[in-house]
Design an enzyme around this catalytic site. Structure first.
Site, short mmCIF file in Angstrom:
data_model
loop_
_atom_site.label_atom_id
_atom_site.label_comp_id
_atom_site.label_asym_id
_atom_site.label_seq_id
_atom_site.Cartn_x
_atom_site.Cartn_y
_atom_site.Cartn_z
N ASN A 73 -32.52 -32.38 13.50
CA ASN A 73 -33.83 -32.80 14.00
C ASN A 73 -34.78 -31.62 13.87
O ASN A 73 -34.92 -30.81 14.78
CB ASN A 73 -33.74 -33.24 15.46
N GLN A 90 -34.58 -20.62 13.29
CA GLN A 90 -35.84 -20.28 12.62
C GLN A 90 -36.43 -18.99 13.17
O GLN A 90 -36.96 -18.17 12.41
CB GLN A 90 -36.82 -21.45 12.79
N GLY A 148 -42.16 -27.80 17.86
CA GLY A 148 -43.31 -27.01 17.43
C GLY A 148 -43.02 -26.08 16.27
O GLY A 148 -41.98 -26.12 15.62
N GLU A 202 -23.86 -29.58 18.39
CA GLU A 202 -23.52 -30.31 19.61
C GLU A 202 -23.70 -31.82 19.45
O GLU A 202 -23.32 -32.60 20.33
CB GLU A 202 -24.39 -29.82 20.78
N SER A 259 -37.05 -31.48 21.49
CA SER A 259 -37.55 -31.17 20.15
C SER A 259 -38.51 -32.24 19.64
O SER A 259 -39.20 -32.02 18.63
CB SER A 259 -36.38 -31.00 19.17
N HIS A 310 -27.51 -29.30 14.31
CA HIS A 310 -27.11 -29.41 15.71
C HIS A 310 -25.61 -29.63 15.84
O HIS A 310 -25.14 -30.78 15.79
CB HIS A 310 -27.86 -30.57 16.37
N CYS A 369 -31.26 -24.46 15.40
CA CYS A 369 -32.51 -25.17 15.11
C CYS A 369 -33.72 -24.24 15.25
O CYS A 369 -33.88 -23.33 14.45
CB CYS A 369 -32.63 -26.41 15.99
N LEU A 370 -34.58 -24.42 16.25
CA LEU A 370 -35.71 -23.50 16.43
C LEU A 370 -35.21 -22.07 16.61
O LEU A 370 -35.81 -21.12 16.10
CB LEU A 370 -36.56 -23.92 17.63
N GLY A 421 -38.58 -30.18 11.64
CA GLY A 421 -39.65 -30.37 10.66
C GLY A 421 -40.08 -29.09 9.99
O GLY A 421 -40.98 -29.09 9.15
N PHE A 422 -39.44 -27.96 10.37
CA PHE A 422 -39.70 -26.66 9.75
C PHE A 422 -38.38 -26.12 9.21
O PHE A 422 -37.30 -26.49 9.69
CB PHE A 422 -40.28 -25.66 10.76
#
Length: 362
Positions: A294, A256, A226, A337, A45, A335, A252-253, A296-297
């Site tokens: 962790n 999203q 990203g 984990e 990430s 996260h 996380c991603l 940024g979006f």
């Protein structure tokens, strides 16, 4: 050797190199974790990002293979206040400096990381670069200006596996789980395996209907770097998963991407959440968990009866989890984990297994 940290606004921090003697550019971010620098550096990430560690003394316990979250360093560089070149840990097999040099990643020490972190919190995460040289050059800023940034960048397809593979011991296990690798951390795979799943990892751009032919029972969408909106192939696959009512877990991603598939929007945060001390509240139980994060979006959404928000961040009220009424779905921004970070949320892996089990029995 001297090293220079150069920000896109022209600010220059002079320090000392302790990594590979090269130049590197990326988005400058900070992580507040007090330990776990090896896991942070090897977390996919962090692709295209240079990580500032706010804890002042880094490197004191060295490097060990067990702490790898992927096969290499993924971050573009490392910024610390003080590097410790003599680790005091019986398990250490090499120094942090040697680790950076092995993967040709620069590191800079001896700068005011408090000042840099306050700048990021006030102005947002800037583009910047680490440059190792005897003296400053205006060419450094020119290199920083060329960096396109993280917004609109599809980095999941860059860090993903090239081919599918099985993880752990899959013999005799009841449910087959397909993991989409958008930059998956190794400890996520460990905990999915430990929860009882037969885990198979797939490249990010594999169409979901193709995976379904493998007799999969459930899907997992991993973390990754990203801009989630740029991962249109992932949104298409997630839509297919939802339409076919497969149990689904996103972190996380992955969270999203689920949000975008449900018609939500995502936005780039000012400086993101990175560290092991983020308080998250369950809106169902009222329980507060301290989480590792962790990103940024973030998903922008309001809670509804059909698509309720399940978790919120107590620092800024951002969405930390979403559900879909009547659908076997878990989705969290943080996260569970850890690695590094607290273990408050690890129960979610077993909760997902139980969700798959109850769904299949129906």
């Amino acid at each position: 050797m001297k090293a220079f940290l150069v920000l896109e606004n022209g600010d220059v921090y002079e320090g000392e190199s302790f990594g590979y003697e090269t130049g590197s550019v990326g988005e400058i971010v900070f992580n507040t974790s007090m330990a776990g620098y090896q896991e942070i550096l090897t977390d996919p990430s962090y692709a295209n990002q240079i990580v500032t560690l706010t804890y002042p003394m880094i490197g004191n316990y060295g490097i060990h293979p067990d702490n790898m979250e992927s096969g290499k360093i993924q971050a573009s560089g490392m910024i610390v206040k003080e590097y410790v070149d003599r680790p005091s840990n019986f398990k250490a097999q090499k120094t942090l400096s040697q680790f950076l040099k092995d993967y040709k990643i620069p590191g800079i020490q001896g700068i005011d990381t408090r000042k840099l972190t306050r700048f990021i919190r006030t102005n947002g995460a800037p583009n910047g670069g680490i440059f190792v040289a005897n003296e400053y050059s205006d060419l450094f800023l020119q290199e920083v200006k060329k960096f396109p940034g993280i917004a609109d960048a599809d980095l999941a397809k860059v860090v993903t596996t090239n081919k599918k593979y099985e993880f752990g011991n899959n013999s005799g296990k009841k449910y087959k789980l397909a993991v989409y690798d958008y930059g998956v951390k190794t400890n996520i795979l460990r905990l999915l395996d430990a929860a009882g799943f037969a885990v198979t990892v797939y490249p990010a751009q594999t169409p979901a209907p193709e995976i379904m032919k493998d007799g999969i029972d459930a899907f997992f969408l991993s973390n990754g770097p990203g801009d989630p909106a740029a991962c249109t192939y992932a949104i298409d696959s997630t839509k297919s998963i939802l339409e076919n009512n497969y149990p689904l877990f996103g972190i996380c991603l992955g969270h999203q991407i689920i949000g975008l598939t449900l018609g939500k929007k995502t936005e780039k945060m000012k400086f993101g959440h990175r560290g092991g001390n983020q308080p998250v509240k369950s809106l169902e139980t009222g329980k507060v968990e301290i989480t590792s994060q962790n990103h940024g979006f973030a998903v922008v959404a309001e809670t509804t009866e059909k698509e309720p928000i399940s978790f919120i961040n107590l620092n800024d009220d951002t969405v930390e989890g979403i559900l879909k009424s009547g659908y076997p779905l878990l989705s969290v921004q943080y996260h569970p984990e850890s690695s590094p970070g607290p273990n408050d949320s690890r129960y979610l892996f077993q909760k997902f297994y139980d969700l798959v089990d109850s769904t299949k029995k129906k």
